[in-house]
Design a protein around this motif. Structure first.
Motif, PDB file in Angstrom:
ATOM      1  N   TYR A   1       0.835  -1.193   0.000  1.00 19.15           N
ATOM      2  CA  TYR A   1       0.000   0.000   0.000  1.00 19.15           C
ATOM      3  C   TYR A   1       0.869   1.242   0.000  1.00 19.15           C
ATOM      4  O   TYR A   1       2.066   1.161   0.277  1.00 19.15           O
ATOM      5  N   ALA A   2       0.285   2.386  -0.257  1.00 21.24           N
ATOM      6  CA  ALA A   2       0.925   3.650   0.089  1.00 21.24           C
ATOM      7  C   ALA A   2       0.835   3.739   1.611  1.00 21.24           C
ATOM      8  O   ALA A   2      -0.232   3.492   2.188  1.00 21.24           O
ATOM      9  N   MET A   3       1.944   4.070   2.247  1.00 17.79           N
ATOM     10  CA  MET A   3       1.980   3.975   3.707  1.00 17.79           C
ATOM     11  C   MET A   3       2.665   5.179   4.326  1.00 17.79           C
ATOM     12  O   MET A   3       3.347   5.949   3.658  1.00 17.79           O
ATOM     13  N   GLY A   4       2.461   5.290   5.631  1.00 19.29           N
ATOM     14  CA  GLY A   4       3.084   6.391   6.344  1.00 19.29           C
ATOM     15  C   GLY A   4       3.344   6.038   7.793  1.00 19.29           C
ATOM     16  O   GLY A   4       2.811   5.055   8.310  1.00 19.29           O
ATOM     17  N   TRP A   5       4.187   6.833   8.410  1.00 19.30           N
ATOM     18  CA  TRP A   5       4.427   6.770   9.851  1.00 19.30           C
ATOM     19  C   TRP A   5       3.937   8.067  10.474  1.00 19.30           C
ATOM     20  O   TRP A   5       4.193   9.154   9.946  1.00 19.30           O
ATOM     21  N   PHE A   6       3.257   7.928  11.600  1.00 16.74           N
ATOM     22  CA  PHE A   6       2.799   9.060  12.392  1.00 16.74           C
ATOM     23  C   PHE A   6       3.236   8.826  13.823  1.00 16.74           C
ATOM     24  O   PHE A   6       3.601   7.707  14.195  1.00 16.74           O
ATOM     25  N   ARG A   7       3.202   9.867  14.651  1.00 14.75           N
ATOM     26  CA  ARG A   7       3.536   9.711  16.054  1.00 14.75           C
ATOM     27  C   ARG A   7       2.676  10.617  16.910  1.00 14.75           C
ATOM     28  O   ARG A   7       2.204  11.662  16.447  1.00 14.75           O
ATOM     29  N   GLN A   8       2.502  10.182  18.150  1.00 17.77           N
ATOM     30  CA  GLN A   8       1.738  10.975  19.098  1.00 17.77           C
ATOM     31  C   GLN A   8       2.466  11.012  20.423  1.00 17.77           C
ATOM     32  O   GLN A   8       2.643   9.967  21.069  1.00 17.77           O
ATOM     33  N   ALA A   9       2.884  12.199  20.811  1.00 17.73           N
ATOM     34  CA  ALA A   9       3.548  12.408  22.095  1.00 17.73           C
ATOM     35  C   ALA A   9       2.490  12.665  23.162  1.00 17.73           C
ATOM     36  O   ALA A   9       1.366  13.100  22.849  1.00 17.73           O
ATOM     37  N   PRO A  10       2.817  12.424  24.424  1.00 15.69           N
ATOM     38  CA  PRO A  10       1.843  12.650  25.498  1.00 15.69           C
ATOM     39  C   PRO A  10       1.298  14.072  25.479  1.00 15.69           C
ATOM     40  O   PRO A  10       2.061  15.038  25.413  1.00 15.69           O
TER      41      PRO A  10
ATOM     42  N   LYS B   1      -0.245  15.589  23.163  1.00 14.55           N
ATOM     43  CA  LYS B   1      -0.195  16.270  21.873  1.00 14.55           C
ATOM     44  C   LYS B   1      -1.027  15.534  20.825  1.00 14.55           C
ATOM     45  O   LYS B   1      -1.377  14.373  21.003  1.00 14.55           O
ATOM     46  N   GLU B   2      -1.306  16.241  19.747  1.00  8.47           N
ATOM     47  CA  GLU B   2      -2.017  15.636  18.627  1.00  8.47           C
ATOM     48  C   GLU B   2      -1.082  14.688  17.881  1.00  8.47           C
ATOM     49  O   GLU B   2       0.144  14.853  17.893  1.00  8.47           O
ATOM     50  N   ARG B   3      -1.681  13.702  17.231  1.00 10.23           N
ATOM     51  CA  ARG B   3      -0.877  12.826  16.384  1.00 10.23           C
ATOM     52  C   ARG B   3      -0.374  13.638  15.199  1.00 10.23           C
ATOM     53  O   ARG B   3      -1.116  14.433  14.624  1.00 10.23           O
ATOM     54  N   GLU B   4       0.890  13.412  14.827  1.00  9.99           N
ATOM     55  CA  GLU B   4       1.478  14.184  13.741  1.00  9.99           C
ATOM     56  C   GLU B   4       2.152  13.283  12.715  1.00  9.99           C
ATOM     57  O   GLU B   4       2.593  12.179  13.031  1.00  9.99           O
ATOM     58  N   PHE B   5       2.218  13.803  11.508  1.00 17.10           N
ATOM     59  CA  PHE B   5       2.873  13.110  10.412  1.00 17.10           C
ATOM     60  C   PHE B   5       4.377  13.043  10.641  1.00 17.10           C
ATOM     61  O   PHE B   5       4.995  14.007  11.112  1.00 17.10           O
ATOM     62  N   VAL B   6       4.967  11.903  10.282  1.00 19.23           N
ATOM     63  CA  VAL B   6       6.417  11.744  10.378  1.00 19.23           C
ATOM     64  C   VAL B   6       7.029  11.519   8.995  1.00 19.23           C
ATOM     65  O   VAL B   6       7.928  12.238   8.571  1.00 19.23           O
ATOM     66  N   ALA B   7       6.537  10.488   8.294  1.00 22.28           N
ATOM     67  CA  ALA B   7       7.116  10.150   6.997  1.00 22.28           C
ATOM     68  C   ALA B   7       6.097   9.370   6.180  1.00 22.28           C
ATOM     69  O   ALA B   7       5.205   8.733   6.738  1.00 22.28           O
ATOM     70  N   ALA B   8       6.257   9.416   4.863  1.00 23.98           N
ATOM     71  CA  ALA B   8       5.348   8.700   3.967  1.00 23.98           C
ATOM     72  C   ALA B   8       6.111   8.100   2.805  1.00 23.98           C
ATOM     73  O   ALA B   8       7.150   8.628   2.386  1.00 23.98           O
ATOM     74  N   LEU B   9       5.582   6.991   2.289  1.00 25.70           N
ATOM     75  CA  LEU B   9       6.174   6.283   1.162  1.00 25.70           C
ATOM     76  C   LEU B   9       5.087   5.979   0.151  1.00 25.70           C
ATOM     77  O   LEU B   9       3.999   5.541   0.516  1.00 25.70           O
ATOM     78  N   SER B  10       5.387   6.224  -1.117  1.00 25.84           N
ATOM     79  CA  SER B  10       4.404   5.956  -2.154  1.00 25.84           C
ATOM     80  C   SER B  10       4.195   4.461  -2.348  1.00 25.84           C
ATOM     81  O   SER B  10       5.024   3.645  -1.936  1.00 25.84           O
ATOM     82  N   TRP B  11       3.100   4.101  -3.022  1.00 28.15           N
ATOM     83  CA  TRP B  11       2.841   2.691  -3.317  1.00 28.15           C
ATOM     84  C   TRP B  11       3.982   2.100  -4.125  1.00 28.15           C
ATOM     85  O   TRP B  11       4.395   0.974  -3.900  1.00 28.15           O
ATOM     86  N   ARG B  12       4.484   2.912  -5.054  1.00 26.98           N
ATOM     87  CA  ARG B  12       5.542   2.418  -5.923  1.00 26.98           C
ATOM     88  C   ARG B  12       6.866   2.312  -5.183  1.00 26.98           C
ATOM     89  O   ARG B  12       7.772   1.607  -5.603  1.00 26.98           O
ATOM     90  N   GLY B  13       6.970   3.018  -4.057  1.00 24.71           N
ATOM     91  CA  GLY B  13       8.177   2.934  -3.239  1.00 24.71           C
ATOM     92  C   GLY B  13       9.289   3.864  -3.656  1.00 24.71           C
ATOM     93  O   GLY B  13      10.379   3.801  -3.087  1.00 24.71           O
ATOM     94  N   ASP B  14       9.031   4.755  -4.607  1.00 25.49           N
ATOM     95  CA  ASP B  14      10.112   5.605  -5.111  1.00 25.49           C
ATOM     96  C   ASP B  14       9.913   7.077  -4.779  1.00 25.49           C
ATOM     97  O   ASP B  14      10.648   7.930  -5.274  1.00 25.49           O
ATOM     98  N   ASN B  15       8.959   7.353  -3.928  1.00 27.14           N
ATOM     99  CA  ASN B  15       8.704   8.729  -3.524  1.00 27.14           C
ATOM    100  C   ASN B  15       8.474   8.770  -2.025  1.00 27.14           C
ATOM    101  O   ASN B  15       7.755   7.936  -1.477  1.00 27.14           O
TER     102      ASN B  15
END
Length: 124
Positions: A28-37, A39-53
């Motif tokens: 899938y197209a996927m991502g990493w997010f994080r949530q600190a105590p 705080k709101e959950r925030e975006f960290v990193a994302a990867l395209s389905w193709r894996g090259d972006n």
């Protein structure tokens, strides 16, 4: 049904490295997010389905790397030079909505499946 299982979180010292994994039930197209105590959950990193972006939050650029082993259906987040402010529960996310194979997604509402998270604690 998409299943996502994160692992690899633990307590580390500032300046150390850590690699998080997310075992997925497909590609899938996927991502990493994080949530600190407190705080709101925030975006960290994302990867395209193709894996090259990829895309990164400014606070982790140059320190974190998102990648995937397609043969293992596993998404990774390699983190180096960790800081106490990186302490959070880290979640991986996947989307099954239609989209261009090279697109990356930074908004939470663009993902429809989430893992349960893995705790990363960075002590100073």
């Amino acid at each position: 049904q998409v299943q996502l299982v994160e692992s690899g979180g633990k307590l580390v010292q500032a300046g150390e490295s850590l690699r998080l994994s997310c075992l997925a039930s497909g590609r899938y197209a996927m991502g990493w997010f994080r949530q600190a105590p407190g705080k709101e959950r925030e975006f960290v990193a994302a990867l395209s389905w193709r894996g090259d972006n990829t895309a990164y939050h400014d606070s982790v650029k140059g320190r974190f790397t998102i990648s995937r082993d397609s043969a293992k259906n596993t998404l990774y987040l390699q983190m180096v030079s960790l800081k106490p402010e990186d302490t959070a529960v880290y979640y991986c996310a996947a989307r099954t909505y239609a989209g261009a194979a090279y697109n990356v997604y930074e908004r939470e509402d663009t993902y429809n499946y989430w893992g349960r998270g893995t705790q990363v604690t960075v002590s100073s």
